[in-house]
Design a protein around this motif. Structure first.
Motif, short mmCIF file in Angstrom:
data_model
loop_
_atom_site.label_atom_id
_atom_site.label_comp_id
_atom_site.label_asym_id
_atom_site.label_seq_id
_atom_site.Cartn_x
_atom_site.Cartn_y
_atom_site.Cartn_z
N MET A 42 0.81 -1.21 0.00
CA MET A 42 0.00 0.00 0.00
C MET A 42 0.85 1.27 0.00
N ASN A 43 2.09 1.19 0.49
CA ASN A 43 3.00 2.33 0.37
C ASN A 43 3.27 2.66 -1.10
N LYS A 44 3.37 1.62 -1.93
CA LYS A 44 3.56 1.82 -3.36
C LYS A 44 2.36 2.55 -3.95
N VAL A 45 1.18 2.19 -3.49
CA VAL A 45 -0.05 2.80 -4.00
C VAL A 45 -0.12 4.27 -3.60
N GLU A 46 0.25 4.56 -2.37
CA GLU A 46 0.19 5.94 -1.87
C GLU A 46 1.18 6.87 -2.57
N LYS A 47 2.29 6.30 -3.04
CA LYS A 47 3.33 7.11 -3.66
C LYS A 47 3.21 7.20 -5.17
N SER A 48 2.26 6.48 -5.75
CA SER A 48 2.14 6.43 -7.20
C SER A 48 0.67 6.23 -7.58
N SER A 49 0.43 6.21 -8.85
CA SER A 49 -0.94 6.00 -9.33
C SER A 49 -0.90 5.12 -10.57
N ALA A 50 -1.56 3.98 -10.50
CA ALA A 50 -1.62 3.08 -11.64
C ALA A 50 -2.90 2.25 -11.54
N ASP A 51 -3.28 1.66 -12.65
CA ASP A 51 -4.49 0.84 -12.67
C ASP A 51 -4.23 -0.58 -12.19
N LEU A 52 -2.95 -0.97 -12.14
CA LEU A 52 -2.60 -2.33 -11.73
C LEU A 52 -1.20 -2.33 -11.14
N TYR A 53 -1.04 -3.09 -10.04
CA TYR A 53 0.26 -3.27 -9.39
C TYR A 53 0.58 -4.76 -9.41
N ILE A 54 1.82 -5.10 -9.78
CA ILE A 54 2.26 -6.50 -9.87
C ILE A 54 3.60 -6.63 -9.17
N TRP A 55 3.77 -7.73 -8.42
CA TRP A 55 5.03 -7.97 -7.71
C TRP A 55 5.36 -9.46 -7.74
N GLY A 56 6.29 -9.90 -6.92
CA GLY A 56 6.73 -11.29 -6.95
C GLY A 56 6.02 -12.17 -5.93
N SER A 97 -2.46 -14.08 -7.12
CA SER A 97 -2.07 -13.68 -5.77
C SER A 97 -1.02 -12.57 -5.68
N ASN A 98 -0.54 -12.06 -6.80
CA ASN A 98 0.53 -11.06 -6.75
C ASN A 98 0.13 -9.77 -7.46
N LYS A 99 -1.14 -9.39 -7.30
CA LYS A 99 -1.63 -8.21 -8.02
C LYS A 99 -2.63 -7.42 -7.16
N LEU A 100 -2.65 -6.12 -7.41
CA LEU A 100 -3.62 -5.23 -6.79
C LEU A 100 -4.41 -4.54 -7.90
N LEU A 101 -5.73 -4.62 -7.83
CA LEU A 101 -6.60 -4.11 -8.88
C LEU A 101 -7.46 -2.97 -8.37
N LYS A 102 -7.87 -2.10 -9.26
CA LYS A 102 -8.84 -1.07 -8.92
C LYS A 102 -10.25 -1.64 -9.05
N ARG A 103 -11.02 -1.54 -7.97
CA ARG A 103 -12.37 -2.12 -8.00
C ARG A 103 -13.27 -1.40 -9.00
N ASP A 104 -13.08 -0.10 -9.20
CA ASP A 104 -13.98 0.61 -10.13
C ASP A 104 -13.79 0.14 -11.57
#
Length: 337
Positions: free
Chosen positions: A104-118, A164-171
């Motif tokens: 969530m720190n990544k989300v607060e410091k940036s803006s994207a429609d999708l976040y992917i990690w390992g 399991s390694n992604k964050l999506l925007k619900r809207d």
């Protein structure tokens, strides 16, 4: 108060793992989340364990349904979610302390429609393997799509299809009614994200690995797969190919990789056919030949065995395929002796 993050957990017969999973989430320093637990008709003590924890934790929203499969369970979770972002965690997996805060720190410091990690993949022998995306940083969706194919199809790690390694925007999910295809029994997560990629504008990738994917528990997560649906798998790769075309992200290298995957699966229809009968062969030919990408993929055949099989498929040679497949099965049995 509406939470920032909705965590969706489908559960089917996970009494060995569910307490560890929920505890690892509830112990996070980041706390602005809701946990939506969908009990997909578990027959063990999973439900009782979840109810016991939910009784003292208001962030857990527990729902019980008849068994309908993991895709239905996840879709139910999506419909119930209220957070700005959606994350999926499987009931047999767990996360490190600080994991949600790092994400969530990544989300607060940036803006994207999708976040992917390992992810960290944990095996039954207590060994583990760390998988990180080759890409890192901010990408427009076109640049992302141009680059992810090589890793997805050459490394076979599947990071861009994992749930399991992604964050999506619900809207975005709600606006375009993106859901898991409930008829799919394999690669339903990859199919889901191919749809999500279509509506993204940008993607951020980074090297977080605090998610522990526990290997070897797949068959306790829903209905067993009795037979591999190779045609559906081909269609998922065709969907990827069309996505890249539509986004002007298709390169000759990407196309060759996707066609090679389609070709191998088309051949597997016959290599793995059980039972071997003309009725099955006829149906397979009908399905394969109605998909132009399959015929195009045969241009890349190398071995004589592949060339012969491709020729028989193209010519609709049912008897040839019948005997060829039988001989192949006998050959494999002899090799094992």
């Amino acid at each position: 108060m509406t939470p920032t993050l909705s965590i969706i957990i489908p559960v089917y017969n996970k009494e060995q793992y569910i307490v560890r999973c929920l505890s690892s989430i509830l112990e996070q320093s980041y706390s602005d989340f809701e946990i939506i637990v969908i009990n997909d008709g578990s027959k063990d003590f999973s439900g009782s364990l979840i109810e016991g924890i939910a009784r003292y934790e208001k962030r857990i929203h527990y729902y019980k349904f008849e068994n309908a499969g993991v895709s239905v369970a996840r879709n139910r979770g999506i419909a119930l979610a209220k957070g700005t972002y959606i994350m999926f965690i499987d009931a047999d997996d767990w996360i490190d302390k600080g994991y949600l805060k790092n994400i969530m720190n990544k989300v607060e410091k940036s803006s994207a429609d999708l976040y992917i990690w390992g992810i960290t993949k944990d095996f039954e022998d207590r060994t583990h393997r760390v998988w990180l995306p080759y890409m890192c940083g901010y990408y427009s969706v076109i640049d992302f799509l141009r680059n992810f194919i090589q890793e997805q199809y050459e490394s076979h790690r599947g990071l861009y299809g994992y749930i399991s390694n992604k964050l999506l925007k619900r809207d975005i999910v709600e606006k375009w009614n993106i859901r898991f295809k409930e008829t799919l029994k394999l690669m339903e997560d990859y199919d889901f994200f191919l749809t999500y990629y279509e509506y993204c504008k940008d993607v951020i990738l980074f090297d977080e690995i605090g998610y522990h994917y526990v290997a070897g528990t797949e068959f306790s997560s829903g209905k067993r797969i009795k037979k591999t649906d190779f045609i559906s798998i081909i269609d998922i790769h065709r969907k990827c190919l069309n996505l890249l075309k539509n986004k002007n992200a298709l390169t000759s290298q990407n196309e060759n990789m996707l066609l090679s995957a389609i070709k191998n699966i088309a051949f597997a229809v016959f290599w793995e056919m059980t039972p071997i009968c003309r009725k099955e062969i006829k149906e397979a030919l009908k399905n394969l030949l109605s998909r132009p990408e399959v015929l195009k993929s045969f241009n890349e055949t190398n071995s004589q065995k592949e060339k012969l099989l491709a020729k028989m498929i193209t010519q609709k040679n049912e008897w040839g395929l019948f005997w060829f497949t039988h001989c192949w099965r006998i050959y494999l049995k002899l090799r094992r002796l």
